[in-house]
Enzyme design. Structure first.
Site, PDB file in Angstrom:
ATOM      1  N   HIS A  12      46.065  16.118  29.299  1.00 50.90           N
ATOM      2  CA  HIS A  12      45.741  15.781  30.687  1.00 50.90           C
ATOM      3  C   HIS A  12      45.271  17.031  31.419  1.00 50.90           C
ATOM      4  O   HIS A  12      45.506  18.158  30.962  1.00 50.90           O
ATOM      5  CB  HIS A  12      46.959  15.180  31.377  1.00 50.90           C
ATOM      6  CG  HIS A  12      47.258  13.793  30.918  1.00 50.90           C
ATOM      7  ND1 HIS A  12      48.520  13.261  30.934  1.00 50.90           N
ATOM      8  CD2 HIS A  12      46.454  12.823  30.415  1.00 50.90           C
ATOM      9  CE1 HIS A  12      48.487  12.024  30.485  1.00 50.90           C
ATOM     10  NE2 HIS A  12      47.238  11.741  30.139  1.00 50.90           N
ATOM     11  N   LYS A  16      45.539  21.081  30.185  1.00 54.28           N
ATOM     12  CA  LYS A  16      44.420  21.573  29.368  1.00 54.28           C
ATOM     13  C   LYS A  16      44.551  23.065  29.061  1.00 54.28           C
ATOM     14  O   LYS A  16      44.247  23.492  27.948  1.00 54.28           O
ATOM     15  CB  LYS A  16      43.093  21.242  30.027  1.00 54.28           C
ATOM     16  CG  LYS A  16      42.794  19.735  29.968  1.00 54.28           C
ATOM     17  CD  LYS A  16      41.383  19.436  30.356  1.00 54.28           C
ATOM     18  CE  LYS A  16      41.089  17.969  30.513  1.00 54.28           C
ATOM     19  NZ  LYS A  16      41.671  17.036  29.581  1.00 54.28           N
ATOM     20  N   THR A  38      39.795  13.855  22.927  1.00 61.05           N
ATOM     21  CA  THR A  38      39.171  13.176  24.053  1.00 61.05           C
ATOM     22  C   THR A  38      38.133  14.129  24.624  1.00 61.05           C
ATOM     23  O   THR A  38      38.156  15.330  24.357  1.00 61.05           O
ATOM     24  CB  THR A  38      40.231  12.772  25.104  1.00 61.05           C
ATOM     25  OG1 THR A  38      41.067  13.886  25.383  1.00 61.05           O
ATOM     26  CG2 THR A  38      41.053  11.587  24.635  1.00 61.05           C
ATOM     27  N   THR A  41      38.784  17.611  26.780  1.00 64.59           N
ATOM     28  CA  THR A  41      39.639  18.444  25.933  1.00 64.59           C
ATOM     29  C   THR A  41      38.845  18.950  24.734  1.00 64.59           C
ATOM     30  O   THR A  41      38.928  20.129  24.376  1.00 64.59           O
ATOM     31  CB  THR A  41      40.883  17.650  25.459  1.00 64.59           C
ATOM     32  OG1 THR A  41      41.630  17.245  26.613  1.00 64.59           O
ATOM     33  CG2 THR A  41      41.759  18.479  24.545  1.00 64.59           C
ATOM     34  N   SER A  63      36.161  10.642  27.446  1.00 64.67           N
ATOM     35  CA  SER A  63      37.298  11.204  28.169  1.00 64.67           C
ATOM     36  C   SER A  63      38.382  10.136  28.235  1.00 64.67           C
ATOM     37  O   SER A  63      38.113   8.939  28.074  1.00 64.67           O
ATOM     38  CB  SER A  63      36.882  11.646  29.570  1.00 64.67           C
ATOM     39  OG  SER A  63      36.601  10.507  30.369  1.00 64.67           O
ATOM     40  N   GLY A  64      39.610  10.557  28.494  1.00 70.88           N
ATOM     41  CA  GLY A  64      40.728   9.616  28.525  1.00 70.88           C
ATOM     42  C   GLY A  64      40.510   8.439  29.474  1.00 70.88           C
ATOM     43  O   GLY A  64      40.614   7.281  29.063  1.00 70.88           O
ATOM     44  N   ASP A  69      41.464   7.719  25.017  1.00 68.51           N
ATOM     45  CA  ASP A  69      42.809   7.487  24.475  1.00 68.51           C
ATOM     46  C   ASP A  69      42.813   6.216  23.628  1.00 68.51           C
ATOM     47  O   ASP A  69      43.426   6.175  22.555  1.00 68.51           O
ATOM     48  CB  ASP A  69      43.841   7.341  25.600  1.00 68.51           C
ATOM     49  CG  ASP A  69      43.989   8.602  26.440  1.00 68.51           C
ATOM     50  OD1 ASP A  69      43.747   9.693  25.905  1.00 68.51           O
ATOM     51  OD2 ASP A  69      44.357   8.488  27.615  1.00 68.51           O
ATOM     52  N   ASP A  89      50.700  15.147  31.305  1.00 62.58           N
ATOM     53  CA  ASP A  89      51.114  15.581  32.637  1.00 62.58           C
ATOM     54  C   ASP A  89      52.105  14.542  33.164  1.00 62.58           C
ATOM     55  O   ASP A  89      51.714  13.504  33.669  1.00 62.58           O
ATOM     56  CB  ASP A  89      49.904  15.692  33.562  1.00 62.58           C
ATOM     57  CG  ASP A  89      50.284  16.040  34.993  1.00 62.58           C
ATOM     58  OD1 ASP A  89      51.485  16.256  35.274  1.00 62.58           O
ATOM     59  OD2 ASP A  89      49.370  16.083  35.839  1.00 62.58           O
ATOM     60  N   HIS A  96      44.754   5.682  33.903  1.00 64.23           N
ATOM     61  CA  HIS A  96      44.642   4.985  32.622  1.00 64.23           C
ATOM     62  C   HIS A  96      45.983   4.971  31.885  1.00 64.23           C
ATOM     63  O   HIS A  96      46.037   5.074  30.660  1.00 64.23           O
ATOM     64  CB  HIS A  96      43.535   5.617  31.777  1.00 64.23           C
ATOM     65  CG  HIS A  96      43.756   7.081  31.491  1.00 64.23           C
ATOM     66  ND1 HIS A  96      43.817   8.043  32.470  1.00 64.23           N
ATOM     67  CD2 HIS A  96      43.937   7.729  30.322  1.00 64.23           C
ATOM     68  CE1 HIS A  96      44.033   9.221  31.915  1.00 64.23           C
ATOM     69  NE2 HIS A  96      44.119   9.062  30.609  1.00 64.23           N
ATOM     70  N   ASP A  99      46.403   2.908  28.686  1.00 62.72           N
ATOM     71  CA  ASP A  99      45.825   3.487  27.465  1.00 62.72           C
ATOM     72  C   ASP A  99      46.721   4.580  26.894  1.00 62.72           C
ATOM     73  O   ASP A  99      46.861   4.717  25.669  1.00 62.72           O
ATOM     74  CB  ASP A  99      44.436   4.061  27.743  1.00 62.72           C
ATOM     75  CG  ASP A  99      43.394   2.999  28.003  1.00 62.72           C
ATOM     76  OD1 ASP A  99      43.685   1.802  27.787  1.00 62.72           O
ATOM     77  OD2 ASP A  99      42.284   3.360  28.442  1.00 62.72           O
ATOM     78  N   ARG A 105      52.427   4.308  21.709  1.00 63.16           N
ATOM     79  CA  ARG A 105      53.038   3.195  20.980  1.00 63.16           C
ATOM     80  C   ARG A 105      52.433   3.054  19.582  1.00 63.16           C
ATOM     81  O   ARG A 105      53.154   2.853  18.596  1.00 63.16           O
ATOM     82  CB  ARG A 105      52.844   1.900  21.759  1.00 63.16           C
ATOM     83  CG  ARG A 105      53.456   0.687  21.089  1.00 63.16           C
ATOM     84  CD  ARG A 105      53.348  -0.545  22.010  1.00 63.16           C
ATOM     85  NE  ARG A 105      54.023  -1.680  21.412  1.00 63.16           N
ATOM     86  CZ  ARG A 105      53.429  -2.551  20.599  1.00 63.16           C
ATOM     87  NH1 ARG A 105      52.150  -2.427  20.294  1.00 63.16           N
ATOM     88  NH2 ARG A 105      54.113  -3.556  20.089  1.00 63.16           N
TER      89      ARG A 105
END
Length: 151
Positions: A12, A16, A38, A41, A63-64, A69, A89, A96, A99, A105
């Site tokens: 996040h 970073k 992502t 990053t 990107s996320g 993600d 973070d 999001h 995601d 999970r």
């Protein structure tokens, strides 16, 4: 296990800088593996390797917030990720969040080790089990647990 890993790197915005420092610290080790990141990053990871003059195989997803993600979670489901480093973070709300939770999970469900801080990332990337060909991770089990009634 295997010597050549596919490692997912996600961080996040407020994490970073930690990810870049971690990548630089582990650059020699990481350069032997495929890195999937992502978007933003991944750009920072590529820049860190360039600054060190080290070649690295870095693939950037979206990107996320734009689905990165979820893309990495899908790779986990397809057994295309061996290890995930996700510096989260925990002090800021994320647009999001669904995601993020899905990626966490899927790593748990599919038995993919996931580190959410630098200490666990260091321990996981340096584990001698990655090079131990006799080591076979135990399969996840979800067996009902029968509780005896408390009196």
């Amino acid at each position: 296990m295997k010597r050549h890993l596919t490692i997912a790197l996600v961080a996040h915005d407020k994490r970073k800088a930690d990810m870049v420092e971690w990548v630089k610290f582990n650059a020699q080790t990481l350069s032997a593996h495929k890195l999937v990141c992502t978007g933003t990053t991944g750009g920072l990871v590529k820049q860190a390797f360039a600054e060190l003059g080290i070649e690295a195989n870095v693939q950037c997803m979206n990107s996320g917030p734009m689905g990165g993600d979820a893309e990495i979670a899908a790779m986990v489901v397809r057994k295309e990720v061996d290890l995930a480093i996700f510096l989260i973070d925990d002090l800021s709300a994320q647009p999001h969040e669904a995601d993020i939770q899905m990626l966490l999970r899927q790593c748990r469900l599919h038995n993919v080790p996931i580190a959410c801080n630098r200490i666990s990332a260091d321990l996981m990337i340096s584990s001698p089990l990655w090079d131990d060909e006799s080591y076979k991770p135990a399969a996840q089990t979800y067996t009902p647990f029968a509780r005896e009634e408390q009196q």
